[in-house]
Structures are given as C-alpha cells and as structure tokens.
Design an enzyme around this catalytic site. Sequence first.
Site, PDB file in Angstrom:
ATOM      1  N   TYR A  29       0.826  -1.223   0.000  1.00 47.96           N
ATOM      2  CA  TYR A  29       0.000   0.000   0.000  1.00 47.96           C
ATOM      3  C   TYR A  29       0.857   1.269   0.000  1.00 47.96           C
ATOM      4  O   TYR A  29       0.436   2.286  -0.550  1.00 47.96           O
ATOM      5  CB  TYR A  29      -1.000  -0.026   1.168  1.00 47.96           C
ATOM      6  N   ASP A  58      -8.074   5.595  -4.531  1.00 48.50           N
ATOM      7  CA  ASP A  58      -7.297   6.789  -4.879  1.00 48.50           C
ATOM      8  C   ASP A  58      -8.132   8.050  -4.628  1.00 48.50           C
ATOM      9  O   ASP A  58      -9.329   7.981  -4.343  1.00 48.50           O
ATOM     10  CB  ASP A  58      -6.797   6.719  -6.341  1.00 48.50           C
ATOM     11  N   HIS A  62     -14.511   1.378  -0.490  1.00 53.10           N
ATOM     12  CA  HIS A  62     -13.441   0.455  -0.109  1.00 53.10           C
ATOM     13  C   HIS A  62     -12.288   1.143   0.619  1.00 53.10           C
ATOM     14  O   HIS A  62     -11.185   0.624   0.653  1.00 53.10           O
ATOM     15  CB  HIS A  62     -12.930  -0.291  -1.351  1.00 53.10           C
ATOM     16  N   GLY A 107     -16.359   2.485 -15.504  1.00 56.88           N
ATOM     17  CA  GLY A 107     -15.102   1.762 -15.309  1.00 56.88           C
ATOM     18  C   GLY A 107     -15.097   0.752 -14.189  1.00 56.88           C
ATOM     19  O   GLY A 107     -14.110   0.642 -13.468  1.00 56.88           O
TER      20      GLY A 107
HETATM   21  P1  OAD Z   1     -12.039  -4.074 -12.302  1.00 54.85           P
HETATM   22  O1  OAD Z   1     -10.594  -4.167 -12.627  1.00 54.85           O
HETATM   23  O2  OAD Z   1     -12.753  -5.300 -11.887  1.00 54.85           O
HETATM   24  O3  OAD Z   1     -12.804  -3.506 -13.567  1.00 54.85           O
HETATM   25  C1  OAD Z   1     -12.332  -2.390 -14.268  1.00 54.85           C
HETATM   26  C2  OAD Z   1     -13.274  -2.116 -15.406  1.00 54.85           C
HETATM   27  O4  OAD Z   1     -12.854  -0.932 -16.025  1.00 54.85           O
HETATM   28  C3  OAD Z   1     -13.291  -3.232 -16.464  1.00 54.85           C
HETATM   29  O5  OAD Z   1     -14.622  -3.576 -16.763  1.00 54.85           O
HETATM   30  C4  OAD Z   1     -12.594  -2.562 -17.665  1.00 54.85           C
HETATM   31  O6  OAD Z   1     -13.107  -2.996 -18.913  1.00 54.85           O
HETATM   32  C5  OAD Z   1     -12.922  -1.103 -17.432  1.00 54.85           C
HETATM   33  N1  OAD Z   1     -11.984  -0.152 -18.044  1.00 54.85           N
HETATM   34  C6  OAD Z   1     -10.673  -0.326 -18.374  1.00 54.85           C
HETATM   35  N2  OAD Z   1     -10.164   0.774 -18.910  1.00 54.85           N
HETATM   36  C7  OAD Z   1     -11.168   1.705 -18.948  1.00 54.85           C
HETATM   37  C8  OAD Z   1     -11.261   3.056 -19.390  1.00 54.85           C
HETATM   38  N3  OAD Z   1     -10.225   3.695 -19.909  1.00 54.85           N
HETATM   39  N4  OAD Z   1     -12.467   3.670 -19.257  1.00 54.85           N
HETATM   40  C9  OAD Z   1     -13.527   3.044 -18.726  1.00 54.85           C
HETATM   41  N5  OAD Z   1     -13.495   1.771 -18.287  1.00 54.85           N
HETATM   42  C10 OAD Z   1     -12.327   1.101 -18.388  1.00 54.85           C
HETATM   43  O7  OAD Z   1     -12.181  -2.916 -11.206  1.00 54.85           O
HETATM   44  P2  OAD Z   1     -13.398  -2.603 -10.214  1.00 54.85           P
HETATM   45  O8  OAD Z   1     -14.699  -2.977 -10.824  1.00 54.85           O
HETATM   46  O9  OAD Z   1     -13.195  -1.224  -9.734  1.00 54.85           O
HETATM   47  O10 OAD Z   1     -11.601  -3.991  -4.263  1.00 54.85           O
HETATM   48  O11 OAD Z   1     -13.061  -3.618  -9.040  1.00 54.85           O
HETATM   49  C11 OAD Z   1     -13.853  -3.599  -7.910  1.00 54.85           C
HETATM   50  C12 OAD Z   1     -13.060  -3.925  -6.671  1.00 54.85           C
HETATM   51  O12 OAD Z   1     -12.346  -5.139  -6.832  1.00 54.85           O
HETATM   52  C13 OAD Z   1     -11.980  -2.930  -6.345  1.00 54.85           C
HETATM   53  O13 OAD Z   1     -12.442  -1.823  -5.638  1.00 54.85           O
HETATM   54  C14 OAD Z   1     -11.031  -3.722  -5.530  1.00 54.85           C
HETATM   55  C15 OAD Z   1     -10.975  -4.926  -6.436  1.00 54.85           C
HETATM   56  O14 OAD Z   1     -10.390  -6.027  -6.051  1.00 54.85           O
HETATM   57  C16 OAD Z   1     -10.875  -3.918  -3.144  1.00 54.85           C
HETATM   58  O15 OAD Z   1      -9.696  -3.629  -3.133  1.00 54.85           O
HETATM   59  C17 OAD Z   1     -11.655  -4.216  -1.917  1.00 54.85           C
END
Ligand code: OAD
Length: 234
Positions: free
Chosen positions: A54, A90, A105, A171
Amino acid sequence: MKQNIVVLSGAGVSAESGLKTFRDSDGLWEEYSIMEVATPEAWERNPELVLKFYNERRTQMRSAKPNAAHIALAKLEEYFNVAIVTQNVDDLHERGGSTKVLHLHGELNQSRSVKHPRFVYEIEGNEINMGDTCERGSQLRPNIVWFGEEVPMITPAIQLITKANIILVIGTSLNVYPAAGLLYHAPYGSRKYLIDPAENDGSVIYKLEHIRVNAGVAVPRLVDQLIHEITSAD
Ligand code: OAD
C-alpha cells in the site's frame, strides 16, 4: 430543484491516469496476488508486505493526475446534485474537483488503528510503517476494506442511489459485491448509463445503456450532453 446524479465508479475511471485496473491483469495487482496483500489473513501473515504494497500504491497515486473523466464529473456539480460513490481507494475524484465522494473500499490517504477502528488518520508523509501507532499505542494499518471485511459505507451509498434520477456507472466490472448490488436499489425510471470499453455482463443484468468507449472520452461527452439537456430545458 436540481436532479440527483449518482456516479458509481471503479478502477477503469483511473486507468487513463496510469493506475492499473484489477481484472485486466490476470489476478495480479501490480505484480502481487490480491490474496497476498488485500485480506485480513495477509495482514496476520505478513504485515510488512501489506504495508509495503500500500505504500507503493500511495506513492504511485500521488504522482498520478486526474484525467478528463474525473474533471468532467466535477463540472456536473453546477447543474446537478452529484454524489460519487467510488470503489477506488485513490483520491483522483477529489483532485479532479468533485466535492461529495464516498469511498466504499476505503482511502489510500488514511490509516486506521488495528485495535480501535474508530481512530482514522490522514497519513502524514507517504508511508505507514511497523511501529507507527494510534493514540492508544496500537499498530496502524491502511484504512482499506479488504476482501472478507465489512463495507460500512454501503448504507449511506444505498441511501444516495435510491434518490437518483440519473446513474452513471463508470469503469467497473461490476464483479464485486456489495458495490455492484447497489444497482438493485436504483429507482424505477431512473436513467442508467455504463461507460466501459469492454463487454460487461452488468449492462444486461442491471439494464444499463452501455457506452463502449474509454472514460476519458465518453464521460466529458456525456456530461456535456446532460448539461445541454438541463440548460436548454430552462
Ligand atoms: P475491475 O478491474 O474489476 O474492472 C475495471 C473495469 O474498467 C473493467 O470492466 C474494464 O473494462 C474497465 N476499463 C478499463 N479501462 C477503462 C477506461 N479507460 N475507461 C472506462 N473503463 C475502463 O475494477 P473494479 O470494478 O473497480 O476492491 O473492481 C472492484 C473492486 O475489486 C476494487 O475496488 C477492488 C478490487 O479487487 C478492493 O480492493 C476491496
């Protein structure tokens, strides 16, 4: 009266600021396995490694800048009541100018006492180290919700989404609960968009209008469209 917009954002909104998403990287998160660094068991096993991970994320975040998507969302506040509900740890929404940001989170900028969770501090400097303690002498940890831990901010997030007129999902893979389940609380008749360049099952499950374009391009465009609609209706 201003309409209510709720933004549900995930790692993809920060991708164009240079911060990696989670699921695009083969179960690894900046070369670490999530289970090795983001669970209470990981902390029990190897707190030094968790702090190092972290600390690195914090340093990386501080050198990143908000992108066009974060900045456009802030612009909405002049015309709408906007609440950002983010899964991101962030601070790019805040640095982009948004004033109401709820972190489901946790926050990289904060530490929390291991024994007294109500003691939360803004981190001075860049690091939490072993031996850094709260005012009662207990070790500090990152104020992050790890896998398997409760998500206390889900209750205020539900309250926000139940009053939304417009919902912008940006995203996020909508894979992680309870965050994704927030969309079950969207009011009937609310307008719901998903901005994600990739295929996303959530668009069908939650009946979202899917804009398959990167957030840095699609968000400013959609923001301008929403502002145009509201100002031309006056
Ligand atoms: P993910 O990594 O699961 O999903 C990211 C999404 O963003 C995907 O569907 C990509 O297709 C999309 N993406 C990528 N580039 C992009 C762009 N330029 N514009 C728009 N979308 C884009 O991330 P989260 O859904 O945020 O939890 O994950 C959820 C949680 O799982 C996080 O908060 C974290 C993680 O493990 C904890 O740390 C508790």
